[in-house]
Design an enzyme around this catalytic site. Structure first.
Site, short mmCIF file in Angstrom:
data_model
loop_
_atom_site.label_atom_id
_atom_site.label_comp_id
_atom_site.label_asym_id
_atom_site.label_seq_id
_atom_site.Cartn_x
_atom_site.Cartn_y
_atom_site.Cartn_z
NE ARG A 1 -9.21 8.74 4.08
CZ ARG A 1 -9.47 7.95 5.12
NH1 ARG A 1 -8.75 6.88 5.35
NH2 ARG A 1 -10.43 8.24 5.96
N GLY B 1 1.24 -1.31 4.30
CA GLY B 1 1.62 0.01 3.84
C GLY B 1 2.51 0.79 4.80
CG ASP C 1 -3.00 4.72 0.59
OD1 ASP C 1 -3.06 4.56 -0.63
OD2 ASP C 1 -3.85 4.29 1.40
NE ARG D 1 -7.28 11.60 5.30
CZ ARG D 1 -7.71 11.03 6.43
NH1 ARG D 1 -6.91 10.23 7.11
NH2 ARG D 1 -8.91 11.26 6.90
CG HIS D 2 -3.42 9.14 1.28
ND1 HIS D 2 -4.31 8.44 0.49
CD2 HIS D 2 -3.60 8.68 2.55
CE1 HIS D 2 -4.98 7.59 1.25
NE2 HIS D 2 -4.59 7.72 2.50
CD GLU E 1 -6.90 -0.17 1.15
OE1 GLU E 1 -7.03 0.91 1.75
OE2 GLU E 1 -6.07 -1.02 1.48
CD GLU F 1 -7.28 -5.93 3.38
OE1 GLU F 1 -7.61 -5.55 2.23
OE2 GLU F 1 -6.44 -5.33 4.08
CG HIS G 1 -8.21 4.24 1.02
ND1 HIS G 1 -8.38 4.13 2.38
CD2 HIS G 1 -9.42 4.61 0.52
CE1 HIS G 1 -9.64 4.42 2.69
NE2 HIS G 1 -10.29 4.73 1.59
CG ASN H 1 -1.81 1.17 1.32
OD1 ASN H 1 -1.38 2.30 1.08
ND2 ASN H 1 -3.07 0.96 1.65
CB THR I 1 -5.38 4.68 9.46
OG1 THR I 1 -5.31 3.59 8.52
CG2 THR I 1 -5.49 4.10 10.86
CB THR I 2 -9.33 1.94 7.24
OG1 THR I 2 -8.81 2.52 6.06
CG2 THR I 2 -10.73 1.42 6.98
#
Ligand code: PXP
Length: 245
Positions: A49, A217, A13, A53-54, A74, A155, A47, A11, A104-105
């Site tokens: 989002r 990640g 990100d 943000r990233h 994601e 997952e 991801h 990951n 984070t998630t």
């Protein structure tokens, strides 16, 4: 010791997090993806989002051209993001819960509460030949609802386990993960895992029944600051190989 190869999807990100800190062009996550794959990663995860943000839309599109292994996107159950994902068509999407304020998630998807929306979204992705994974807490009910909704993979969220790694609470969390994976295999849904993993706490996770892919990640990008991305990816891949063969 499990004998099937477990794939490592990196990951990336947080390469984008660093770029966004200055709003410029570097470091470029696309270059990060290439380096990860050149050094043994089996795939790339990002991801997109809602707050961007990233990872940015440009990254998602370019990665489709660049990633040679598995491309896993994601995303939350948001119509705007679903449309982008259908258009870009990665190999797999992983549906995750998303809150604007979270770092984070946090926690897994509530498959039961969002069942119809998830089922319908899975159908839309399947029509395009895109695999769907659901990021869930390691509980039997979530595994069952994921299967009923038609997901290809679950997952399993390893975050709680990682937080209690090497404490007296670890065994209980590992047991939950083992039971959820075992149940998934029994009812015919494939198993991935991720969140909070690193080259130490990943070892017991490699014992999950039927485990196919790990999404890792933050620890990779953090350690890459000191050791370099190629070395960190190679070392992690070696650990995974060593403890699965
Ligand atoms: N899997 C999912 C579904 C995630 O949301 C995340 C974090 O973006 C990860 C795996 C990777 O977690 P970490 O960055 O802690 O390795």
């Amino acid at each position: 010791m499990p004998s099937k190869e477990v794939l490592l999807c990196v990951n990336i990100d947080h390469i984008a997090t660093l770029r966004q800190a200055r709003g410029g062009k570097e470091p470029d996550p696309i270059w990060g993806a290439i380096l990860c794959e050149q050094n043994g990663a089996d795939g790339i995860t990002v991801h997109l989002r809602e707050d961007r943000r990233h990872i940015q839309d440009r990254d998602v599109r370019l990665l489709k051209e660049v990633v040679r292994g598995k491309y896993n996107l994601e995303m939350a159950l948001s119509e705007d993001i679903i449309r982008i994902a259908l258009e870009v068509a990665p190999h797999q999407v992983t549906l995750v819960p998303e809150k604007r304020q979270e770092l984070t998630t946090e926690g897994g998807l509530d498959v039961k509460a969002n069942f119809e929306k998830i089922r319908e979204t899975i159908l839309r992705f399947h029509e395009k030949g895109i695999l769907v994974s659901l990021f869930i807490e390691p509980d039997i009910e979530s595994v069952e609802f994921s299967k009923k909704a038609g997901a290809d993979f679950i997952e399993l969220h390893t975050g709680t386990y990682c937080n209690v790694f090497r404490t007296p609470l670890m065994e209980k969390e590992l047991e939950r993960l083992y039971r959820a994976a075992h149940h998934a295999i029994e009812i015919g849904i494939r198993v991935n895992a991720g969140h909070g993993l690193n080259s130490e706490n990943v070892i017991p996770i490699l014992g999950l029944a039927g485990l196919e892919e790990l999404n890792i990640g933050h620890s990779i990008i953090s350690r890459a600051i000191f050791k370099g991305l190629p070395a960190v990816v190679r070392e992690l891949k070696d650990v995974i190989r060593h403890f699965t063969h």
